[in-house]
Design an enzyme around this catalytic site. Structure first.
Site, PDB file in Angstrom:
ATOM      1  N   LEU A   1      -0.389  -7.395  -6.542  1.00 16.70           N
ATOM      2  CA  LEU A   1      -1.029  -8.254  -7.454  1.00 16.70           C
ATOM      3  C   LEU A   1      -1.788  -9.631  -6.700  1.00 16.70           C
ATOM      4  CD1 LEU A   1      -2.041  -9.714 -10.256  1.00 16.70           C
ATOM      5  CD2 LEU A   1       0.037 -10.441 -10.374  1.00 16.70           C
TER       6      LEU A   1
ATOM      7  N   GLN B   1      -5.934   0.060  -3.450  1.00 15.98           N
ATOM      8  CA  GLN B   1      -4.651  -0.572  -3.360  1.00 15.98           C
ATOM      9  C   GLN B   1      -3.572   0.231  -4.425  1.00 15.98           C
ATOM     10  OE1 GLN B   1      -3.340  -3.920  -5.506  1.00 15.98           O
ATOM     11  NE2 GLN B   1      -3.232  -5.156  -3.659  1.00 15.98           N
TER      12      GLN B   1
END
Length: 294
Positions: free
Chosen positions: A89, A244
């Protein structure tokens, strides 16, 4: 050279960001803007909610992003990164910090990411486990040999790897990892198998949102989780960011590359000190600090 690093999920705490809100008009304005963008008062939950409130996926990820990005903006002239990186994140905070994303777009993407991950978690029971004191190659081999979906997900530092996948497969792998000599192989209290193939529905949803977001050319290189190498081209950053969610977080490799490219001081921007600890475990000679403002 100054490397600035941004933490990911798990660093949240009740009261985070309150000092920034109370002392800095710029921070107050950005927090209020965030409430408008998200459509609920995230500041109420961050400043005076319960730990349980803060653990909701739709809250946790934007909360950590807000703490990190607003802190970097309040640092003003003293914030001069030569390179940036974020853990999972945290990569979104890093991309706002080096100008690739603007604040509003970064927050919208993080909010969409949180929702998409939550939905993916609900499709199939899945989890993650921390593995301590075993070589990466051994962990990878055991994951490959285990029935079901289980993969190496977070390369945090030497001797600390997180695996991710289907509940049964993760439990089976943990038993095999202990037999192979792991000091610990412990299932984590998380809602799903982040950074594994089980996040494919979330990856597709987030990729569409990223595709429709404007990315600027960055002011300094970002060392992305997927490739671990410095990236200065916005289109490349976009592609890596799309991958990702289903790819591993190669934090150890990223930090080593930053050091070999000249980083000698790491500043963690956001809640907690987890990344400073990981940097020290990767190279104990590194200077580390937490970003702070008066």
């Amino acid at each position: 050279m100054n490397a600035y690093v941004f933490p990911g999920q798990g660093a949240q705490f009740v009261g985070m960001g309150l000092d920034l809100y109370e002392k800095h008009p710029e921070a107050q304005e950005l927090f209020e803007q965030a409430n408008d963008i998200l459509g609920f008062s995230i500041t109420d939950i961050m400043f005076e909610g319960t730990p349980e409130d803060l653990k909701q996926t739709k809250v946790t990820q934007p909360a950590i992003f807000l703490h990190s990005t607003i802190l970097s903006k309040v640092l003003g002239e003293s914030f001069k990164p030569d390179m940036v990186a974020g853990h999972s994140l945290g990569e979104f905070s890093a991309l706002v910090a080096n100008g690739t994303l603007n604040f509003e777009d970064g927050l919208r993407l993080v909010s969409q990411r949180a929702m998409a991950m939550q939905k993916a978690c609900e499709i199939k029971p899945s989890t993650m486990a921390a593995v301590l004191a075993l070589e990466d190659q051994v962990v990878e081999r055991i994951c490959d040999e285990t029935d079901g979906i289980v993969v190496a997900a977070n390369y945090n530092c030497p001797g600390q790897l997180v695996i991710s996948g289907e509940v049964d497969a993760v439990h089976k792998a943990c038993e095999s990892l202990k037999e192979a000599g792991a000091k610990r192989a412990m299932v984590l209290p998380v809602g799903g198998a982040f950074h594994s193939p089980l996040m494919e529905p979330a990856r597709e949803e987030l990729a569409a949102a990223i595709e429709n977001t404007h990315f600027n050319e960055p002011s300094c290189p970002v060392y992305q989780n997927v490739t671990t190498s410095p990236v200065l081209v916005s289109n490349e950053i976009k592609v890596n960011l799309m991958e990702q969610l289903t790819a591993p977080v190669k934090w150890t490799q990223s930090v080593k590359n930053m050091i070999s490219d000249g980083a000698n001081h790491f500043t963690e921007v956001g809640p907690g000190k987890v990344l400073q600890g990981l940097v020290k475990k990767i190279d104990r000679t590194m200077e580390t600090a937490s970003a702070s403002v008066e």
